[in-house]
Scaffold this active site. Structure first.
Site, PDB file in Angstrom:
ATOM      1  N   CYS A  99     -11.135  63.261 150.476  1.00 58.92           N
ATOM      2  CA  CYS A  99     -10.354  62.022 150.423  1.00 58.92           C
ATOM      3  C   CYS A  99     -10.030  61.740 148.973  1.00 58.92           C
ATOM      4  O   CYS A  99     -10.948  61.650 148.144  1.00 58.92           O
ATOM      5  CB  CYS A  99     -11.146  60.879 151.054  1.00 58.92           C
ATOM      6  SG  CYS A  99     -10.356  59.260 150.882  1.00 58.92           S
ATOM      7  N   CYS A 109      -3.546  56.037 150.647  1.00 63.44           N
ATOM      8  CA  CYS A 109      -4.076  57.364 150.959  1.00 63.44           C
ATOM      9  C   CYS A 109      -3.775  58.269 149.782  1.00 63.44           C
ATOM     10  O   CYS A 109      -2.611  58.587 149.522  1.00 63.44           O
ATOM     11  CB  CYS A 109      -3.466  57.916 152.251  1.00 63.44           C
ATOM     12  SG  CYS A 109      -4.030  59.587 152.666  1.00 63.44           S
TER      13      CYS A 109
END
Length: 281
Positions: free
Chosen positions: A76, A215
């Site tokens: 991530c 994101c």
């Protein structure tokens, strides 16, 4: 169990140092699923665990990442930026650090107290402008993976993205996330160029099964694709999302992306002890 709650441009995470806690790895999916539920527990997009690096690597530490549904993610981007600040402030690493992830080594850099930069995993398996049929409509989508094993991303341009009906965008994101042409599923990144080297983006994340405020790997994927299409320069590209602004820099050689950098803010929201009585450890 001690924890930190952090966010990077609104992408929020719970972090636990398992070098200290020594919890069995098999319970992490349940911990993630329980603690990330926003109404019943702390709430977050993801759960991250700090572990000792795998023997033989030169990483400072290892990062395990779990989505809010308990599934394990390869990596991530905003999580890695946050965990780099965690690693720096906990004395696990210095200004420059190497973080071992499931998708490969990530290099992190401390810019100042709150700004952190990481080198994202290399883009691969790039397929640009593929026609994808959803219901009765055909969309031109690009596909890219970051790292090995790769984090799958779909990039789709949308006109007037800020004003696109929310329910329709959600349904399109859900269907593209599960599109049969993406065997691992995909994070779906809707984007619109709003000015020179300026992009607006919304991402429907796999594992969260909803839009997130930001994101990092999605932002990197969008700019990588737009750079290869000659629609942005790849230098200091500003990407605005619901939670704030991220900056992407790309080193391009012909039709290849050699380096992909993500820069943005971090925020330590809370430090404390988990007392959730529904969590059986």
């Amino acid at each position: 169990m001690k924890f930190w709650k952090m966010n990077g441009a609104g992408n929020d995470f719970i972090i636990v140092n398992n070098i200290e806690e020594r919890l069995p790895v098999e319970i992490f999916p349940k911990i993630a699923e329980t603690l990330c539920e926003r109404h019943m527990s702390i709430g977050a997009d993801g759960f991250m665990v700090v572990e000792k690096p795998t023997e033989g690597t030169d990483a400072d530490y290892r990062m395990l990442f779990y989505n809010s549904d308990g599934s394990m993610g390869e990596m991530c981007g905003n999580g890695a930026r946050c965990i780099c600040r965690y690693g720096y402030e906990k004395g696990l690493a210095g200004d420059i650090q190497k973080v071992e992830t499931t998708a490969g080594i990530v290099i992190g850099e401390r810019i100042d107290k709150r700004q952190y930069r990481i080198r994202l995993n290399d883009p691969c398996n790039i397929r640009m402008d593929e026609p994808v049929k959803i219901d009765d409509q055909t969309f031109l989508c690009s596909y890219v993976e970051l790292g090995n094993p790769g984090i799958p991303h779909c990039v789709i341009p949308v006109k007037d993205l800020k004003d696109y009906p929310e329910t329709q965008l959600f349904e399109l994101g859900r269907k593209l996330r599960n599109y049969e042409g993406y065997p691992k599923g995909a994070n779906v990144n809707f984007c619109e160029i709003t000015g020179p080297d300026h992009v607006f983006e919304r991402t429907y994340e796999r594992g969260v099964e909803d839009f997130t405020y930001a994101c990092g790997t999605g932002t990197g994927s969008v700019v990588a694709i737009l750079t290869l299409m000659n629609k942005v320069s790849g230098e200091n590209v500003k990407v605005d999302m619901t939670g704030g602004r991220l900056i992407i820099d790309v080193d391009r050689e012909g039709r290849e992306i050699k380096n992909l950098y993500l820069t943005g803010p971090t925020n330590i929201v809370a430090k404390g002890e988990v007392t959730d009585e529904d969590l059986k450890i």
